[in-house]
Design a protein around this motif. Structure first.
Motif, PDB file in Angstrom:
ATOM      1  N   THR A   1     112.769  86.363 126.670  1.00 40.51           N
ATOM      2  CA  THR A   1     114.081  86.285 126.026  1.00 40.51           C
ATOM      3  C   THR A   1     115.149  86.663 127.038  1.00 40.51           C
ATOM      4  O   THR A   1     115.061  87.720 127.674  1.00 40.51           O
ATOM      5  N   ILE A   2     116.136  85.811 127.182  1.00 40.02           N
ATOM      6  CA  ILE A   2     117.225  86.092 128.118  1.00 40.02           C
ATOM      7  C   ILE A   2     118.268  86.956 127.424  1.00 40.02           C
ATOM      8  O   ILE A   2     118.817  86.567 126.388  1.00 40.02           O
ATOM      9  N   HIS A   3     118.493  88.125 127.970  1.00 41.37           N
ATOM     10  CA  HIS A   3     119.552  89.009 127.479  1.00 41.37           C
ATOM     11  C   HIS A   3     120.652  89.018 128.534  1.00 41.37           C
ATOM     12  O   HIS A   3     120.618  89.792 129.494  1.00 41.37           O
ATOM     13  N   ALA A   4     121.607  88.128 128.364  1.00 46.32           N
ATOM     14  CA  ALA A   4     122.663  87.986 129.362  1.00 46.32           C
ATOM     15  C   ALA A   4     123.644  89.156 129.278  1.00 46.32           C
ATOM     16  O   ALA A   4     124.016  89.596 128.192  1.00 46.32           O
ATOM     17  N   LYS A   5     124.043  89.618 130.445  1.00 45.36           N
ATOM     18  CA  LYS A   5     125.034  90.702 130.532  1.00 45.36           C
ATOM     19  C   LYS A   5     126.423  90.136 130.254  1.00 45.36           C
ATOM     20  O   LYS A   5     126.748  89.021 130.647  1.00 45.36           O
TER      21      LYS A   5
ATOM     22  N   PRO B   1     119.427  96.041 129.245  1.00 47.36           N
ATOM     23  CA  PRO B   1     118.263  96.925 129.434  1.00 47.36           C
ATOM     24  C   PRO B   1     117.857  97.632 128.149  1.00 47.36           C
ATOM     25  O   PRO B   1     116.660  97.810 127.880  1.00 47.36           O
ATOM     26  N   GLN B   2     118.852  98.030 127.360  1.00 43.77           N
ATOM     27  CA  GLN B   2     118.529  98.699 126.100  1.00 43.77           C
ATOM     28  C   GLN B   2     117.856  97.745 125.118  1.00 43.77           C
ATOM     29  O   GLN B   2     116.951  98.150 124.381  1.00 43.77           O
ATOM     30  N   ARG B   3     118.280  96.489 125.126  1.00 46.37           N
ATOM     31  CA  ARG B   3     117.675  95.515 124.224  1.00 46.37           C
ATOM     32  C   ARG B   3     116.227  95.229 124.632  1.00 46.37           C
ATOM     33  O   ARG B   3     115.355  95.073 123.770  1.00 46.37           O
ATOM     34  N   ARG B   4     116.009  95.109 125.924  1.00 48.60           N
ATOM     35  CA  ARG B   4     114.627  94.875 126.384  1.00 48.60           C
ATOM     36  C   ARG B   4     113.734  96.065 126.038  1.00 48.60           C
ATOM     37  O   ARG B   4     112.570  95.893 125.639  1.00 48.60           O
ATOM     38  N   LYS B   5     114.275  97.263 126.185  1.00 46.03           N
ATOM     39  CA  LYS B   5     113.508  98.465 125.861  1.00 46.03           C
ATOM     40  C   LYS B   5     113.196  98.523 124.373  1.00 46.03           C
ATOM     41  O   LYS B   5     112.082  98.874 123.969  1.00 46.03           O
ATOM     42  N   LEU B   6     114.190  98.135 123.547  1.00 38.20           N
ATOM     43  CA  LEU B   6     113.976  98.147 122.100  1.00 38.20           C
ATOM     44  C   LEU B   6     112.938  97.110 121.692  1.00 38.20           C
ATOM     45  O   LEU B   6     112.123  97.356 120.797  1.00 38.20           O
ATOM     46  N   ASP B   7     112.944  95.947 122.341  1.00 36.70           N
ATOM     47  CA  ASP B   7     111.962  94.909 122.014  1.00 36.70           C
ATOM     48  C   ASP B   7     110.535  95.387 122.285  1.00 36.70           C
ATOM     49  O   ASP B   7     109.602  95.014 121.558  1.00 36.70           O
ATOM     50  N   LYS B   8     110.369  96.184 123.330  1.00 44.64           N
ATOM     51  CA  LYS B   8     109.032  96.648 123.711  1.00 44.64           C
ATOM     52  C   LYS B   8     108.614  97.913 122.973  1.00 44.64           C
ATOM     53  O   LYS B   8     107.434  98.279 122.989  1.00 44.64           O
ATOM     54  N   ALA B   9     109.585  98.576 122.340  1.00 46.01           N
ATOM     55  CA  ALA B   9     109.278  99.839 121.659  1.00 46.01           C
ATOM     56  C   ALA B   9     108.477  99.589 120.389  1.00 46.01           C
ATOM     57  O   ALA B   9     108.568  98.522 119.772  1.00 46.01           O
ATOM     58  N   PRO B  10     107.634 100.555 120.000  1.00 40.24           N
ATOM     59  CA  PRO B  10     106.879 100.407 118.741  1.00 40.24           C
ATOM     60  C   PRO B  10     107.839 100.415 117.549  1.00 40.24           C
ATOM     61  O   PRO B  10     108.943 100.942 117.612  1.00 40.24           O
ATOM     62  N   VAL B  11     107.384  99.823 116.459  1.00 45.87           N
ATOM     63  CA  VAL B  11     108.223  99.730 115.260  1.00 45.87           C
ATOM     64  C   VAL B  11     108.335 101.100 114.601  1.00 45.87           C
ATOM     65  O   VAL B  11     107.334 101.737 114.278  1.00 45.87           O
TER      66      VAL B  11
END
Length: 465
Positions: free
Chosen positions: A19-23, A129-139
């Motif tokens: 997923t592209i998270h553009a700045k 970076p926060q969005r990528r971290k949230l995507d990888k975080a457990p629910v």
């Protein structure tokens, strides 16, 4: 061939594996992008504009009437739609030839909706970076709350998109009245549902994949470009070799180009391409990489424009041909002018009524017992107004005639074609040939008192002398 392979090898094509998270960075082209996207407010607000007591623009398909402010267009005048489609198709070709995929970058509904969806995503989930971290975080409760709220807002926007689309065809007032009480037909609910989930899927999930793989324009725009087309471009001669800026480096001893290899141009790209690898399929000509690069150049004290809108001729140091000297510009302009002239002519000549006359062919004429000649005609009267009309029919010819069957005004319903059969009788002694011109005239009075008429010429036939 080796050079082409090397160039293609460096292209950035995201096939959906990430997923592209553009700045998001502020700048001139970001502001222009938002201003251009605001044109789509017409899509949402247009159905609520009123004109003479009704919706200003309404495509009334069930009644086969298309209201454009004070003009009502019926299917019989739909040839103007072909000219309108031709106009916008050529306009798109002109824009592409001059400035690449500028439509994609600034006006395309997919790009605009995706930009709005990702803006909402950033407001709720934070920076890339926060969005990528949230995507990888457990629910957990926090992640679930953020994700549910985000997708709910996306679905609401999708619903408003579908609702607004249907309002152009159904009428905004009647739609609000019928939709939520189950009074609308199945096609309305199906259309709103299709647009709701289509918008949610395309702008929320597929995003740049639509530009890469689904959009046909992305496939054909490459053949519209040439070396004079202005597109976002990286100045290789000025930027290479790339190198990081180190503290204490002196300008006169610098051995690298102006590119500091910060990758900000890639970070802000909504399709994830690296513009430094040359013009490529994924570039939608939005100019956001220009804002990012200019901001970095300001910080390191180097001139702006390392990435800028430029043509290949300009980057190669060749003379840039003025726009007015390009043959394709003149060809496109001529087609645009013809299409626009046809549309203006069609709208300016629209009349409240239209008359067509069909001559009876079998028999072509009848000789009556008194020796006079009689012809039979079928009149077709089209009422283009919004009210029922009473139309009077008359006929004119170079010789005296008698019109039968139109002694009383003909009632013509709005938006419909009403047939009427009439006869014309001319004395045999008044005929000096086998054919005589006859003009039929339909006359009526509109509710505002305006007198309108329509004419149609036909022929009267008789026996040879």
């Amino acid at each position: 061939m080796d050079e082409l392979y090397a160039e293609a090898h460096h292209w950035e094509v995201n096939t959906g594996g990430e997923t592209i998270h553009a700045k998001r960075m502020p700048g001139k082209w970001r502001r222009i992008k938002w201003l251009a996207a605001s044109v789509w407010l017409i899509f949402f607000l247009g159905p609520y504009v009123q004109w003479n007591g009704r919706q200003a623009v309404l495509f009334d398909i069930p009644n086969r009437q298309y209201h454009l402010f004070g003009v009502t267009v019926l299917p019989q005048d739909f040839w103007m739609l072909s000219l309108l489609l031709l106009f916008f198709a050529i306009l798109l070709a002109v824009a592409t030839a001059l400035a690449g995929r500028v439509y994609c970058g600034y006006f395309c509904f997919q790009t605009v909706w995706t930009d709005v969806f990702t803006w909402i995503e950033e407001r709720l989930e934070g920076s890339p970076p926060q969005r990528r971290k949230l995507d990888k975080a457990p629910v957990d409760a926090r992640k679930l709350r953020i994700k549910v709220l985000k997708h709910a807002i996306w679905l609401v926007i999708g619903f408003l998109t579908g609702f607004s689309f249907v309002a152009w065809f159904y009428g905004a007032g009647p739609l609000w009245r019928d939709f939520f009480v189950g009074g609308a037909n199945a096609a309305v609910y199906a259309s709103v549902a299709l647009f709701t989930f289509g918008t949610y899927l395309l702008a929320g999930w597929l995003r740049e994949q639509v530009c890469f793989w689904l959009c046909p324009y992305a496939r054909i725009q490459g053949v519209m470009l040439d070396k004079s087309t202005v597109v976002p471009a990286y100045d290789v001669a000025r930027g290479e070799p790339r190198g990081r800026v180190k503290k204490g480096d002196l300008e006169e001893t610098r051995t690298t180009g102006d590119c500091v290899d910060c990758n900000q141009c890639v970070a802000v790209c909504p399709t994830g391409v690296d513009i430094r690898n040359g013009q490529q399929e994924g570039c939608i000509t939005c100019g956001l990489c220009i804002d990012a690069c200019n901001a970095v150049m300001d910080k390191v004290g180097r001139p702006r424009g390392l990435i800028r809108y430029a043509s290949l001729d300009e980057l190669e140091g060749q003379s840039v041909k003025p726009m007015l000297l390009r043959p394709r510009v003149w060809v496109y302009t001529a087609i645009l002018a013809l299409a626009l002239s046809g549309i203006i002519y069609g709208l300016s000549t629209l009349a409240a009524i239209e008359l067509k006359v069909l001559h009876e062919r079998a028999p072509l004429y009848v000789q009556l017992s008194d020796g006079s000649i009689q012809n039979k005609y079928t009149l077709k009267i089209l009422n283009k107004s919004e009210t029922d009309l009473k139309v009077e029919i008359s006929a004119e010819a170079p010789v005296p005639l008698t019109l039968m069957g139109a002694e009383e005004p003909i009632a013509v319903k709005h938006g419909e074609v009403t047939p009427a059969i009439v006869f014309i009788k001319i004395g045999r002694s008044d005929l000096d040939g086998e054919r005589l011109p006859v003009t039929f005239v339909a006359t009526t009075q509109l509710p505002d008192g305006t007198q309108v008429s329509a004419e149609r010429e036909n022929a009267f036939f008789g026996p040879s002398r």
